[in-house]
Scaffold this active site. Sequence first.
Site, PDB file in Angstrom:
ATOM      1  N   HIS A  16      -9.388   1.384   5.074  1.00 48.04           N
ATOM      2  CA  HIS A  16      -8.151   1.551   5.516  1.00 48.04           C
ATOM      3  C   HIS A  16      -8.359   2.550   6.782  1.00 48.04           C
ATOM      4  CE1 HIS A  16      -4.019   2.668   6.583  1.00 48.04           C
ATOM      5  NE2 HIS A  16      -3.660   1.782   5.965  1.00 48.04           N
TER       6      HIS A  16
ATOM      7  N   SER B 296       3.504  -1.807  10.023  1.00 48.27           N
ATOM      8  CA  SER B 296       5.075  -2.172  10.388  1.00 48.27           C
ATOM      9  C   SER B 296       5.618  -3.451  10.254  1.00 48.27           C
ATOM     10  CB  SER B 296       5.389  -1.688  11.864  1.00 48.27           C
ATOM     11  OG  SER B 296       4.931  -0.483  12.287  1.00 48.27           O
TER      12      SER B 296
ATOM     13  N   GLU C  34      -5.385  -4.464  10.699  1.00 54.13           N
ATOM     14  CA  GLU C  34      -4.322  -3.683  10.941  1.00 54.13           C
ATOM     15  C   GLU C  34      -4.590  -2.739  12.230  1.00 54.13           C
ATOM     16  OE1 GLU C  34      -2.118  -2.374   7.266  1.00 54.13           O
ATOM     17  OE2 GLU C  34      -4.145  -1.153   7.192  1.00 54.13           O
TER      18      GLU C  34
ATOM     19  N   ASN D 297       0.943  -0.961   0.121  1.00 57.65           N
ATOM     20  CA  ASN D 297       0.124   0.001   0.168  1.00 57.65           C
ATOM     21  C   ASN D 297       0.909   1.169   0.013  1.00 57.65           C
ATOM     22  OD1 ASN D 297      -1.874   1.763   0.597  1.00 57.65           O
ATOM     23  ND2 ASN D 297      -2.286   1.277   2.623  1.00 57.65           N
TER      24      ASN D 297
ATOM     25  N   GLY E 172       2.640   2.409  10.597  1.00 57.57           N
ATOM     26  CA  GLY E 172       3.585   3.399  10.469  1.00 57.57           C
ATOM     27  C   GLY E 172       4.375   3.881  11.921  1.00 57.57           C
TER      28      GLY E 172
ATOM     29  N   GLY F 138       2.806  -1.064   4.191  1.00 57.80           N
ATOM     30  CA  GLY F 138       2.904   0.301   3.915  1.00 57.80           C
ATOM     31  C   GLY F 138       4.300   0.644   3.700  1.00 57.80           C
ATOM     32  N   GLY F 139       4.968   1.260   4.404  1.00 55.77           N
ATOM     33  CA  GLY F 139       6.301   1.849   4.239  1.00 55.77           C
ATOM     34  C   GLY F 139       7.351   0.949   3.763  1.00 55.77           C
TER      35      GLY F 139
ATOM     36  N   GLU G 213      -6.693   4.923   7.827  1.00 55.61           N
ATOM     37  CA  GLU G 213      -6.461   6.271   7.475  1.00 55.61           C
ATOM     38  C   GLU G 213      -7.672   6.919   6.677  1.00 55.61           C
ATOM     39  OE1 GLU G 213      -2.685   5.823   5.619  1.00 55.61           O
ATOM     40  OE2 GLU G 213      -1.792   5.075   7.505  1.00 55.61           O
TER      41      GLU G 213
ATOM     42  N   LYS H  55       0.070   4.269  -0.436  1.00 56.19           N
ATOM     43  CA  LYS H  55      -0.446   5.315   0.296  1.00 56.19           C
ATOM     44  C   LYS H  55      -0.266   6.684  -0.615  1.00 56.19           C
ATOM     45  CE  LYS H  55       0.044   3.345   4.763  1.00 56.19           C
ATOM     46  NZ  LYS H  55      -0.054   3.554   6.143  1.00 56.19           N
TER      47      LYS H  55
HETATM   48  P1  PGA Z   1       2.845   0.349   7.582  1.00 60.18           P
HETATM   49  O1  PGA Z   1       1.553   0.361   6.980  1.00 60.18           O
HETATM   50  O2  PGA Z   1       3.355  -0.927   6.876  1.00 60.18           O
HETATM   51  O3  PGA Z   1       3.864   1.460   6.911  1.00 60.18           O
HETATM   52  O4  PGA Z   1       2.774   0.373   9.085  1.00 60.18           O
HETATM   53  C1  PGA Z   1       0.710  -0.267   6.839  1.00 60.18           C
HETATM   54  C2  PGA Z   1      -0.490   0.067   6.180  1.00 60.18           C
HETATM   55  O5  PGA Z   1      -1.103   1.079   6.587  1.00 60.18           O
HETATM   56  O6  PGA Z   1      -1.303  -0.529   5.510  1.00 60.18           O
END
Ligand code: PGA
Length: 251
Positions: free
Chosen positions: A99, A214, A169, A12, A175, A235-236, A101, A14
């Site tokens: 998600h 994470s 999640e 993802n 994050g 994500g990251g 967010e 983002k």
């Molecule tokens: P992250 O994000 O791996 O950066 O923690 C995961 C996500 O929000 O899908």
Amino acid sequence: MPNTIRPLIAGNWKMNGLRASLREIRAMAEKVSGKDRPDCDVLVCPPATLLAEAVALSADSPLATGGQNCHVARTGAHTGDVSAEMLADAGARFVIVGHSERRSDHGETDGVVQAKARAALDAGLVPIICVGETGAQRLDALAITVVEHQLDGSVPQLQENEQIVIAYEPVWAIGTGEVATPADILRMHASIRDWLVSRLALKGQETRILYGGSVKPENAAEILALANVNGGLVGGASLKARDFLAIADAA
Ligand code: PGA
């Protein structure tokens, strides 16, 4: 239940990624087509601006592409929005819905998430429906209850041939570098599996449950080996092909 489901490692991106980042997608597409390809399905969800080019770059490879959100309607006067049909038309096969967010930045309720998941299915996409408790809910020992409630409200009725993916999640792990403990993940994923089987019977046994929050090359193998963890939503660590592919290799 043993992990007999083929894992899905989903990236993802983002609101990250410019045209220069397409080289990462090219590297992902090459790796999943090569002889040392990972033994799992790999999906990347770039921002909508890069989707069509990501599709073109992965056309001859098993790398799947997806959107990060869709509108509940097929078409119409919704300035700035993207419909599931448009994502499918661009070549996407999946779309992330609900998600945390989106839930927090855009006030998306379970009902909205459910309508988005339905719109995705109607467009022929597989929705990745996200759920997860906040840090405060976790401290109040409400994680399981909150997630069950989100599932009740966010998962649409399914037709025989329709598939969904659930992503657990924990909001506090996204994050932040913090990860749920293996015991917490096992407990939550078992609870989600029970929910799926009680609602969807056989399909519920086969539905993928991803863990997200994470996930990194360093912790992926341990997380992905847990019962009822059928992949990850990353994500990251999905922005760089090297890290993302290392996670896919760990599956
Ligand atoms: P992250 O994000 O791996 O950066 O923690 C995961 C996500 O929000 O899908």
